[in-house]
Design a protein around this motif. Sequence first.
Motif, PDB file in Angstrom:
ATOM      1  N   VAL A  35       1.274  -1.333  -0.133  1.00  0.00           N
ATOM      2  CA  VAL A  35       0.322  -0.298   0.260  1.00  0.00           C
ATOM      3  C   VAL A  35       0.973   1.313  -0.150  1.00  0.00           C
ATOM      4  O   VAL A  35       1.526   1.408   0.890  1.00  0.00           O
ATOM      5  N   ALA A  36       0.620   2.525  -0.693  1.00  0.00           N
ATOM      6  CA  ALA A  36       1.253   3.293  -0.574  1.00  0.00           C
ATOM      7  C   ALA A  36       0.136   4.356  -1.166  1.00  0.00           C
ATOM      8  O   ALA A  36      -0.231   5.173  -1.660  1.00  0.00           O
ATOM      9  N   ALA A  37       0.589   5.538  -0.065  1.00  0.00           N
ATOM     10  CA  ALA A  37       0.116   7.077  -0.088  1.00  0.00           C
ATOM     11  C   ALA A  37       0.780   7.670  -1.078  1.00  0.00           C
ATOM     12  O   ALA A  37       1.863   8.540  -0.118  1.00  0.00           O
ATOM     13  N   THR A  38       0.471   9.080  -2.158  1.00  0.00           N
ATOM     14  CA  THR A  38       0.778   9.027  -2.977  1.00  0.00           C
ATOM     15  C   THR A  38       0.667  10.478  -3.246  1.00  0.00           C
ATOM     16  O   THR A  38      -1.118  10.440  -3.030  1.00  0.00           O
ATOM     17  N   GLY A  39       1.374  12.040  -3.902  1.00  0.00           N
ATOM     18  CA  GLY A  39      -0.188  13.026  -3.273  1.00  0.00           C
ATOM     19  C   GLY A  39      -0.186  14.202  -2.541  1.00  0.00           C
ATOM     20  O   GLY A  39      -1.746  14.189  -2.359  1.00  0.00           O
ATOM     21  N   ARG A  54     -12.903   5.332   8.885  1.00  0.00           N
ATOM     22  CA  ARG A  54     -13.400   4.539   8.531  1.00  0.00           C
ATOM     23  C   ARG A  54     -13.568   4.477   7.075  1.00  0.00           C
ATOM     24  O   ARG A  54     -13.252   2.355   6.378  1.00  0.00           O
ATOM     25  N   ALA A  55     -14.507   4.846   6.408  1.00  0.00           N
ATOM     26  CA  ALA A  55     -14.393   5.187   4.762  1.00  0.00           C
ATOM     27  C   ALA A  55     -13.096   4.506   4.174  1.00  0.00           C
ATOM     28  O   ALA A  55     -12.969   3.728   3.409  1.00  0.00           O
ATOM     29  N   VAL A  56     -11.904   4.993   4.695  1.00  0.00           N
ATOM     30  CA  VAL A  56     -11.033   4.926   3.578  1.00  0.00           C
ATOM     31  C   VAL A  56     -10.336   3.605   4.028  1.00  0.00           C
ATOM     32  O   VAL A  56     -10.059   2.764   3.225  1.00  0.00           O
ATOM     33  N   ARG A  57     -10.328   3.161   4.818  1.00  0.00           N
ATOM     34  CA  ARG A  57      -9.496   2.329   5.636  1.00  0.00           C
ATOM     35  C   ARG A  57     -10.082   0.640   4.580  1.00  0.00           C
ATOM     36  O   ARG A  57      -9.901  -0.259   4.605  1.00  0.00           O
ATOM     37  N   ASN A  58     -11.515   1.474   4.715  1.00  0.00           N
ATOM     38  CA  ASN A  58     -12.727   0.547   4.281  1.00  0.00           C
ATOM     39  C   ASN A  58     -12.283  -0.229   2.467  1.00  0.00           C
ATOM     40  O   ASN A  58     -12.200  -1.066   1.809  1.00  0.00           O
ATOM     41  N   LEU A  59     -11.478   1.126   2.137  1.00  0.00           N
ATOM     42  CA  LEU A  59     -11.979   0.778   0.760  1.00  0.00           C
ATOM     43  C   LEU A  59      -9.849   0.203   0.596  1.00  0.00           C
ATOM     44  O   LEU A  59      -9.814  -0.788  -0.628  1.00  0.00           O
ATOM     45  N   VAL A  60      -9.345   0.612   1.180  1.00  0.00           N
ATOM     46  CA  VAL A  60      -8.333   0.037   1.382  1.00  0.00           C
ATOM     47  C   VAL A  60      -8.102  -1.302   1.534  1.00  0.00           C
ATOM     48  O   VAL A  60      -7.623  -1.963   0.780  1.00  0.00           O
ATOM     49  N   ASP A  61      -9.148  -1.979   2.499  1.00  0.00           N
ATOM     50  CA  ASP A  61      -9.145  -3.319   3.011  1.00  0.00           C
ATOM     51  C   ASP A  61      -9.527  -4.057   1.643  1.00  0.00           C
ATOM     52  O   ASP A  61      -9.005  -4.704   1.270  1.00  0.00           O
ATOM     53  N   ASN A  62     -10.251  -3.566   0.901  1.00  0.00           N
ATOM     54  CA  ASN A  62     -10.917  -4.272  -0.553  1.00  0.00           C
ATOM     55  C   ASN A  62      -9.904  -4.084  -1.375  1.00  0.00           C
ATOM     56  O   ASN A  62     -10.113  -5.733  -1.877  1.00  0.00           O
ATOM     57  N   ALA A  63      -9.444  -3.147  -1.536  1.00  0.00           N
ATOM     58  CA  ALA A  63      -8.365  -3.473  -2.572  1.00  0.00           C
ATOM     59  C   ALA A  63      -6.619  -4.317  -2.570  1.00  0.00           C
ATOM     60  O   ALA A  63      -7.128  -4.991  -3.737  1.00  0.00           O
ATOM     61  N   VAL A  64      -6.726  -4.073  -1.676  1.00  0.00           N
ATOM     62  CA  VAL A  64      -5.443  -5.225  -0.918  1.00  0.00           C
ATOM     63  C   VAL A  64      -5.946  -6.330  -1.218  1.00  0.00           C
ATOM     64  O   VAL A  64      -5.627  -7.838  -1.795  1.00  0.00           O
ATOM     65  N   LYS A  65      -7.877  -7.080  -0.663  1.00  0.00           N
ATOM     66  CA  LYS A  65      -8.112  -7.903  -0.451  1.00  0.00           C
ATOM     67  C   LYS A  65      -8.347  -8.441  -2.270  1.00  0.00           C
ATOM     68  O   LYS A  65      -7.700  -9.721  -2.283  1.00  0.00           O
ATOM     69  N   GLY A  68      -4.605  -6.881  -4.286  1.00  0.00           N
ATOM     70  CA  GLY A  68      -3.481  -7.462  -3.985  1.00  0.00           C
ATOM     71  C   GLY A  68      -2.495  -5.901  -3.485  1.00  0.00           C
ATOM     72  O   GLY A  68      -1.759  -6.024  -2.947  1.00  0.00           O
ATOM     73  N   SER A  69      -3.096  -4.820  -4.207  1.00  0.00           N
ATOM     74  CA  SER A  69      -1.916  -3.537  -3.548  1.00  0.00           C
ATOM     75  C   SER A  69      -3.440  -2.770  -3.449  1.00  0.00           C
ATOM     76  O   SER A  69      -4.627  -2.578  -4.033  1.00  0.00           O
ATOM     77  N   ALA A  70      -2.620  -1.293  -3.130  1.00  0.00           N
ATOM     78  CA  ALA A  70      -3.446  -0.432  -3.304  1.00  0.00           C
ATOM     79  C   ALA A  70      -2.138   1.006  -3.673  1.00  0.00           C
ATOM     80  O   ALA A  70      -1.701   1.037  -2.973  1.00  0.00           O
ATOM     81  N   ARG A  71      -3.658   1.953  -4.034  1.00  0.00           N
ATOM     82  CA  ARG A  71      -2.089   3.009  -4.185  1.00  0.00           C
ATOM     83  C   ARG A  71      -3.541   4.067  -3.857  1.00  0.00           C
ATOM     84  O   ARG A  71      -4.315   4.171  -4.033  1.00  0.00           O
ATOM     85  N   ILE A  72      -2.871   4.945  -2.753  1.00  0.00           N
ATOM     86  CA  ILE A  72      -4.128   6.268  -2.612  1.00  0.00           C
ATOM     87  C   ILE A  72      -3.755   7.793  -2.915  1.00  0.00           C
ATOM     88  O   ILE A  72      -2.565   7.456  -2.986  1.00  0.00           O
ATOM     89  N   ALA A  73      -3.856   7.821  -3.527  1.00  0.00           N
ATOM     90  CA  ALA A  73      -3.533   9.718  -4.250  1.00  0.00           C
ATOM     91  C   ALA A  73      -5.193  10.709  -3.074  1.00  0.00           C
ATOM     92  O   ALA A  73      -6.202  10.698  -3.281  1.00  0.00           O
ATOM     93  N   VAL A  74      -4.502  12.269  -3.367  1.00  0.00           N
ATOM     94  CA  VAL A  74      -5.483  13.169  -2.790  1.00  0.00           C
ATOM     95  C   VAL A  74      -5.174  14.100  -3.345  1.00  0.00           C
ATOM     96  O   VAL A  74      -4.035  14.145  -4.107  1.00  0.00           O
ATOM     97  N   SER A  75      -6.070  14.588  -3.584  1.00  0.00           N
ATOM     98  CA  SER A  75      -6.023  15.912  -4.394  1.00  0.00           C
ATOM     99  C   SER A  75      -7.209  16.674  -4.708  1.00  0.00           C
ATOM    100  O   SER A  75      -7.760  16.216  -3.788  1.00  0.00           O
ATOM    101  N   GLU A  76      -7.427  17.632  -5.527  1.00  0.00           N
ATOM    102  CA  GLU A  76      -8.031  18.649  -4.407  1.00  0.00           C
ATOM    103  C   GLU A  76      -8.291  19.884  -6.040  1.00  0.00           C
ATOM    104  O   GLU A  76      -7.947  19.686  -6.744  1.00  0.00           O
ATOM    105  N   THR A  77      -9.921  19.689  -6.100  1.00  0.00           N
ATOM    106  CA  THR A  77     -10.503  20.032  -7.240  1.00  0.00           C
ATOM    107  C   THR A  77     -11.869  21.189  -6.985  1.00  0.00           C
ATOM    108  O   THR A  77     -12.296  20.749  -6.299  1.00  0.00           O
TER     109      THR A  77
END
Length: 165
Positions: A35-39, A54-65, A68-77
Amino acid sequence: MESANAGRDPDEDGVDIAVIAEATAAEFRALGHDVAATGMPRCVVPAQGGLVWRAVRNLVDNAVKYGGSARIAVSETGDRAELRVADNGPGIPQSELERALEPFSLLEASRNRDTGGTGLGLAIARSIAESHGGSLTLGPNAPRGLAATISLPRGDRTANPATAR
């Protein structure tokens, strides 16, 4: 590791979702997941930190399950903040994306109660996003996988009664 103050900036009325993303990535890496967090720009939103965590953790948990991996990115629009969790798994067919967000929705045989799934993770994440005036959307992660994006308003905390104390 869950905390009602996750990502909380003591100088502002809100939480920094980049801090939540980085802490979630570190938690999953400590458990041996890719799992990596970028940007990660500083990105404060008027929200309850424990719920967003909790919401972010649920999404990451699904991604790794399932991916196999997760990439998290934060942005503003504009007046929105977005947190995207992407994987390189099999993804979800376009025709099933909306159904995947419904409670107790198990889309394939490998995603069932016998293997630890209940079909609630995405529904809970969507409910949390919506309770903060935001949304959760699912889409393809080209060239392969799924991307789940939480979009939250960056506006005044007092304007959103769901986050009032």
